[in-house]
Design an enzyme around this catalytic site. Structure first.
Site, mmCIF file in Angstrom:
data_model
loop_
_atom_site.group_PDB
_atom_site.id
_atom_site.type_symbol
_atom_site.label_atom_id
_atom_site.label_comp_id
_atom_site.label_asym_id
_atom_site.label_seq_id
_atom_site.Cartn_x
_atom_site.Cartn_y
_atom_site.Cartn_z
ATOM 1 N N GLU A 1 0.810 -1.408 -0.120
ATOM 2 C CA GLU A 1 -0.253 0.026 -0.016
ATOM 3 C C GLU A 1 1.048 1.547 -0.046
ATOM 4 O OE1 GLU A 1 -3.742 0.431 1.801
ATOM 5 O OE2 GLU A 1 -3.944 -2.221 1.903
HETATM 6 C C1 LIG Z 1 2.408 -9.401 1.740
HETATM 7 C C2 LIG Z 1 1.943 -8.584 0.576
HETATM 8 C C3 LIG Z 1 0.285 -8.560 0.652
HETATM 9 C C4 LIG Z 1 0.511 -7.873 -0.788
HETATM 10 N N1 LIG Z 1 -0.873 -7.239 -1.341
HETATM 11 C C5 LIG Z 1 -1.245 -6.707 -2.398
HETATM 12 C C6 LIG Z 1 -2.592 -6.337 -2.555
HETATM 13 O O1 LIG Z 1 -3.275 -7.992 -2.629
HETATM 14 N N2 LIG Z 1 -2.640 -6.477 -4.043
HETATM 15 C C7 LIG Z 1 -2.275 -5.228 -4.561
HETATM 16 O O2 LIG Z 1 -1.643 -5.012 -5.938
HETATM 17 N N3 LIG Z 1 -0.587 -5.533 -4.240
HETATM 18 C C8 LIG Z 1 -0.448 -6.164 -3.318
HETATM 19 N N4 LIG Z 1 0.996 -6.511 -2.746
HETATM 20 C C9 LIG Z 1 2.513 -5.587 -3.372
HETATM 21 C C10 LIG Z 1 2.458 -4.413 -2.949
HETATM 22 O O3 LIG Z 1 1.843 -3.231 -2.676
HETATM 23 C C11 LIG Z 1 4.106 -3.771 -3.552
HETATM 24 O O4 LIG Z 1 4.935 -4.843 -3.644
HETATM 25 C C12 LIG Z 1 4.529 -2.838 -3.187
HETATM 26 O O5 LIG Z 1 3.429 -1.352 -3.885
HETATM 27 C C13 LIG Z 1 5.697 -1.847 -3.413
HETATM 28 O O6 LIG Z 1 6.139 -2.608 -5.502
HETATM 29 P P1 LIG Z 1 7.049 -3.168 -5.635
HETATM 30 O O7 LIG Z 1 7.264 -4.461 -4.440
HETATM 31 O O8 LIG Z 1 7.129 -3.705 -6.892
HETATM 32 O O9 LIG Z 1 8.103 -2.565 -5.216
HETATM 33 P P2 LIG Z 1 8.733 -1.561 -6.821
HETATM 34 O O10 LIG Z 1 8.126 -0.920 -6.897
HETATM 35 O O11 LIG Z 1 9.933 -2.087 -7.262
HETATM 36 O O12 LIG Z 1 9.975 -0.456 -5.467
HETATM 37 C C14 LIG Z 1 11.808 -1.357 -5.211
HETATM 38 C C15 LIG Z 1 12.188 -0.565 -4.199
HETATM 39 O O13 LIG Z 1 12.886 0.658 -5.031
HETATM 40 C C16 LIG Z 1 12.174 2.135 -4.147
HETATM 41 N N5 LIG Z 1 11.587 2.394 -5.252
HETATM 42 C C17 LIG Z 1 10.409 2.426 -5.596
HETATM 43 N N6 LIG Z 1 10.257 3.481 -6.549
HETATM 44 C C18 LIG Z 1 10.923 4.527 -6.140
HETATM 45 C C19 LIG Z 1 11.024 6.418 -5.843
HETATM 46 N N7 LIG Z 1 10.720 6.607 -7.665
HETATM 47 N N8 LIG Z 1 12.009 7.107 -4.883
HETATM 48 C C20 LIG Z 1 13.095 6.187 -4.312
HETATM 49 N N9 LIG Z 1 12.100 4.915 -4.139
HETATM 50 C C21 LIG Z 1 11.376 4.034 -4.573
HETATM 51 C C22 LIG Z 1 10.863 1.439 -3.111
HETATM 52 O O14 LIG Z 1 10.754 2.464 -2.101
HETATM 53 C C23 LIG Z 1 11.867 -0.168 -2.652
HETATM 54 O O15 LIG Z 1 12.527 -0.088 -2.157
HETATM 55 C C24 LIG Z 1 1.021 -7.606 -1.390
HETATM 56 C C25 LIG Z 1 2.573 -7.103 -1.094
HETATM 57 C C26 LIG Z 1 3.027 -7.718 -0.141
HETATM 58 C C27 LIG Z 1 4.644 -7.825 0.444
#
Ligand SMILES: Cc1cc2nc3c(=O)[nH]c(=O)nc-3n(C[C@H](O)[C@H](O)[C@H](O)COP(=O)(O)OP(=O)(O)OC[C@H]3O[C@@H](n4cnc5c(N)ncnc54)[C@H](O)[C@@H]3O)c2cc1C
Length: 399
Positions: free
Chosen positions: A363
């Site tokens: 989120e």
């Molecule tokens: C237990 C769990 C349940 C979940 N449930 C859902 C769900 O029900 N529905 C759903 O849609 N998603 C769900 N998610 C997914 C979650 O919302 C995403 O993992 C989250 O939005 C981050 O995306 P990502 O993992 O692709 O990380 P990325 O976006 O790839 O980010 C990787 C790293 O880079 C950093 N980063 C990215 N962009 C920037 C920026 N512009 N500036 C600085 N830092 C940056 C991030 O902060 C992070 O540290 C869930 C995740 C988990 C772990």
């Protein structure tokens, strides 16, 4: 602003506590160790009305306010994060988005079984190659007559293998960025929809998290929520609601850390006296208490603003950012207070630590929250007007 809870809000608190005591606490250590999702707990939460608590009565819900929603999340997460996540995705992200953006016909069709806990909902936004960068999604929805044809994959979706209904997002204009995204309601059993689970997670092991794969999945056009191209806004307002439940839940996790730490510090002796008598141990507990209260107050301000029908994107994001980081800190210190025992499954604090890491990722990661708050402060971000607002509470007759 009145800080006292109403009798109805206290009743929800008691109800959620009762479900946690009866169904979650006795089972959670085993469920977590075995990475097993318990449908009976989800059903009990539904039967108790916790999954429709702030849905208007005309759609089968409890008709309670958004403070009650936050309290339910707090009490459930105090027992375990995985089951609070059900409140977040089923009610916070999905049902409230349908309430806010759905047509009358969509609300009448989809909300009552969800609000009564007869069916369960998930929220499919994240993709294998696009999480924080929502507009970078590559799942497509191509219009074809009276339907859309979806192709793509969603990953890290809570309840992927157990929900009956999903609110998902896809590009109706693959070349468009934010404005190319639209929202759709899917049902399990539709041809072309496959779901799967992710094993071996760090935390929320008693919860179900997985994937949704769409292969030439045909969705009737009347299952599109909002206008074509409104999906990004729908997703962002859904997060405004989901984040309230994450913040409330994280506050509950801090309370659990305080209770476990106080109990342990009173009974564990070192150098001839209880470790709770040492000021450095007291300091760790004091910080948890500070963070618990600050998280609670930020959460309740956001819930109160929702009750007023006021736009609360900044305030809810702030509550989520603060409370999730605070829960992670509290769980780290709770393990520290338990010494080596905190490193084992004999005490619940190692589960709290693993679980608390999720909320600083989902989120909106901590970094995304920091960017948002910085941009608001510098005047680089302003909330535009929306075509549909989340209904204020008490709900109007015609909501
Ligand atoms: C237990 C769990 C349940 C979940 N449930 C859902 C769900 O029900 N529905 C759903 O849609 N998603 C769900 N998610 C997914 C979650 O919302 C995403 O993992 C989250 O939005 C981050 O995306 P990502 O993992 O692709 O990380 P990325 O976006 O790839 O980010 C990787 C790293 O880079 C950093 N980063 C990215 N962009 C920037 C920026 N512009 N500036 C600085 N830092 C940056 C991030 O902060 C992070 O540290 C869930 C995740 C988990 C772990």
């Amino acid at each position: 602003m009145d800080f006292a809870l109403s009798p109805e809000q206290r009743a929800i608190q008691d109800l959620a506590r009762g479900v946690a005591d009866r169904y979650i606490r006795p089972r959670i250590a085993a469920l977590d160790a075995e990475e097993r999702f318990d449908r009976e707990i989800m059903a009990a939460m539904g039967e108790a009305g916790l999954l429709g608590v702030c849905i208007p009565e005309r759609y089968g819900g409890g008709g309670m306010d958004y403070v009650s929603l936050a309290l339910a999340a707090l009490e459930i997460e105090k027992a375990d994060t995985a089951y609070r996540e059900i409140i977040s995705v089923h009610l916070g992200l999905t049902s409230l988005a349908i309430l806010q953006w759905g047509t009358r016909a969509q609300k009448e069709r989809w909300l009552p079984p969800l609000a009564r806990g007869e069916r369960f909902a998930g929220f499919g936004l994240t993709e294998p190659a696009a999480g924080s960068d929502v507009a970078g999604m590559i799942t497509t929805a191509r219009r074809d007559g009276d339907s859309y044809v979806l192709n793509g994959e969603k990953l890290w979706i809570s309840l992927a293998d157990v929900a009956d209904v999903f609110l998902v997002f896809a590009k109706t204009d693959p070349e468009g960025s934010h404005r190319g995204v639209s929202a759709f309601i899917l049902e399990r059993g539709m041809k072309g929809l496959k779901t799967g689970s992710i094993p071996g997670k760090l935390g929320v092991r008693a919860g179900n998290t997985g994937s949704l794969v769409f292969q030439d999945l045909r969705v009737p056009a009347d299952q599109r929520v909002g206008e074509e191209g409104e999906g990004f806004r729908i997703a962002m307002t859904a997060l405004d609601n989901g984040r309230l439940t994450v913040a409330g839940g994280a506050t509950g996790l801090i309370e659990a850390c305080i209770e476990a730490s106080v109990a342990y510090a009173e009974q564990r002796k070192a150098f001839g006296k209880a470790i709770g008598e040492y000021q450095l141990v007291q300091q760790m507990i004091a910080k948890m208490v500070r963070d618990r209260d600050a998280s609670y107050l930020l959460t309740m301000r956001a819930a109160w603003m929702k009750n007023q029908g006021a736009r609360n994107t900044r305030e809810t994001a702030l509550a989520k950012w603060y409370a999730s980081e605070a829960a992670w800190r509290a769980a780290t210190d709770a393990v520290q207070i338990h010494g080596a025992y905190g490193f084992s499954r004999e005490f619940p604090v190692e589960r709290y630590l693993r679980n608390s890491k999720g909320a600083v990722i989902y989120e909106g990661t901590t970094q995304v929250q920091e960017l948002m708050q910085g941009e608001y402060a510098l005047g680089l971000r302003r909330d535009g007007s929306l075509r549909c607002e989340l209904p204020a509470w008490p709900f109007a007759e015609d909501v």
